[in-house]
Design a protein around this motif. Sequence first.
Motif, mmCIF file in Angstrom:
data_model
loop_
_atom_site.group_PDB
_atom_site.id
_atom_site.type_symbol
_atom_site.label_atom_id
_atom_site.label_comp_id
_atom_site.label_asym_id
_atom_site.label_seq_id
_atom_site.Cartn_x
_atom_site.Cartn_y
_atom_site.Cartn_z
ATOM 1 N N ILE A 95 0.876 -1.146 -0.035
ATOM 2 C CA ILE A 95 0.024 -0.180 -0.049
ATOM 3 C C ILE A 95 0.995 1.324 -0.092
ATOM 4 N N VAL A 96 1.945 1.068 0.860
ATOM 5 C CA VAL A 96 2.687 2.433 1.085
ATOM 6 C C VAL A 96 3.438 2.605 -0.682
ATOM 7 N N SER A 97 3.895 1.578 -1.136
ATOM 8 C CA SER A 97 4.697 1.623 -2.400
ATOM 9 C C SER A 97 3.410 1.872 -3.584
ATOM 10 N N GLY A 98 2.213 1.747 -3.397
ATOM 11 C CA GLY A 98 1.211 1.986 -4.207
ATOM 12 C C GLY A 98 0.967 0.560 -5.280
ATOM 13 N N ASP A 99 1.517 -0.461 -4.829
ATOM 14 C CA ASP A 99 1.399 -1.666 -5.781
ATOM 15 C C ASP A 99 -0.123 -2.230 -5.380
ATOM 16 N N THR A 131 -7.768 3.353 -0.146
ATOM 17 C CA THR A 131 -8.530 4.581 -0.093
ATOM 18 C C THR A 131 -7.716 5.272 0.885
ATOM 19 N N ILE A 132 -6.752 6.091 0.336
ATOM 20 C CA ILE A 132 -5.928 6.932 1.163
ATOM 21 C C ILE A 132 -6.630 8.301 1.660
ATOM 22 N N VAL A 133 -6.547 8.627 2.939
ATOM 23 C CA VAL A 133 -7.180 9.921 3.419
ATOM 24 C C VAL A 133 -6.265 10.864 3.926
ATOM 25 N N VAL A 180 1.071 6.910 6.140
ATOM 26 C CA VAL A 180 -0.044 6.840 5.112
ATOM 27 C C VAL A 180 -1.195 6.375 5.931
ATOM 28 N N ALA A 181 -2.242 6.914 5.735
ATOM 29 C CA ALA A 181 -3.491 6.997 6.413
ATOM 30 C C ALA A 181 -4.789 6.394 5.188
ATOM 31 N N PHE A 182 -5.281 5.183 5.730
ATOM 32 C CA PHE A 182 -6.276 4.572 4.532
ATOM 33 C C PHE A 182 -7.522 4.077 5.380
ATOM 34 N N ARG A 183 -8.592 3.863 4.498
ATOM 35 C CA ARG A 183 -9.593 3.355 5.154
ATOM 36 C C ARG A 183 -9.435 1.674 5.279
ATOM 37 N N LEU A 203 -6.681 3.245 8.953
ATOM 38 C CA LEU A 203 -5.406 2.798 9.760
ATOM 39 C C LEU A 203 -4.451 3.841 9.285
ATOM 40 N N VAL A 204 -3.640 3.769 10.247
ATOM 41 C CA VAL A 204 -2.467 4.684 10.192
ATOM 42 C C VAL A 204 -1.160 4.048 10.230
ATOM 43 N N ILE A 205 -0.196 3.898 9.259
ATOM 44 C CA ILE A 205 0.806 3.010 9.142
ATOM 45 C C ILE A 205 2.084 3.996 8.859
ATOM 46 N N PRO A 206 3.320 3.347 9.454
ATOM 47 C CA PRO A 206 4.353 4.086 8.915
ATOM 48 C C PRO A 206 4.779 3.428 7.702
#
Length: 110
Positions: A5-9, A13-15, A22-25, A36-39
């Motif tokens: 998800i970080v790399s875009g692969d 749904t990034i908020v 990165v924070a996404f639903r 979810l908020v991830i490093p």
Amino acid sequence: MFCKIVSGDVPATIVRETETTVAFRDINPQAPTHVLVIPRLHHPDAASLAAAAPEVAADILREAGNVAADEKLVETGYRVVFNTGSGAGQTVFHAHAHILGGRGMQWPPG
Ligand code: 5GP
């Protein structure tokens, strides 16, 4: 998985995004708001992240608050959860904070 998800692969749904987070639903939401908020860095859980990169752990908490503000959860309240270990329900071993809100919350959690 979350590295993708970080790399875009893997799409999400990034908020919100910062240099370090990165924070996404969540794909399987457990509340009207479930983000979810991830490093961007890979560490298996929140404690490992905090030990290795405390400034990024702080960024996660700051972003949790920013998500709650964006989602209008500050007045009604929200929960920030770090499931740690499979016995506590952790299924993805890339550190992540759950931000849950928009409904009543039980305490203690199940
Ligand atoms: P855990 O159970 O490890 O605390 O939380 C992992 C969370 O990640 C779960 O709530 C699950 O629904 C979510 N999740 C797992 N895979 C994906 C995915 O590919 N995309 C998104 N958006 N969420 C995911």
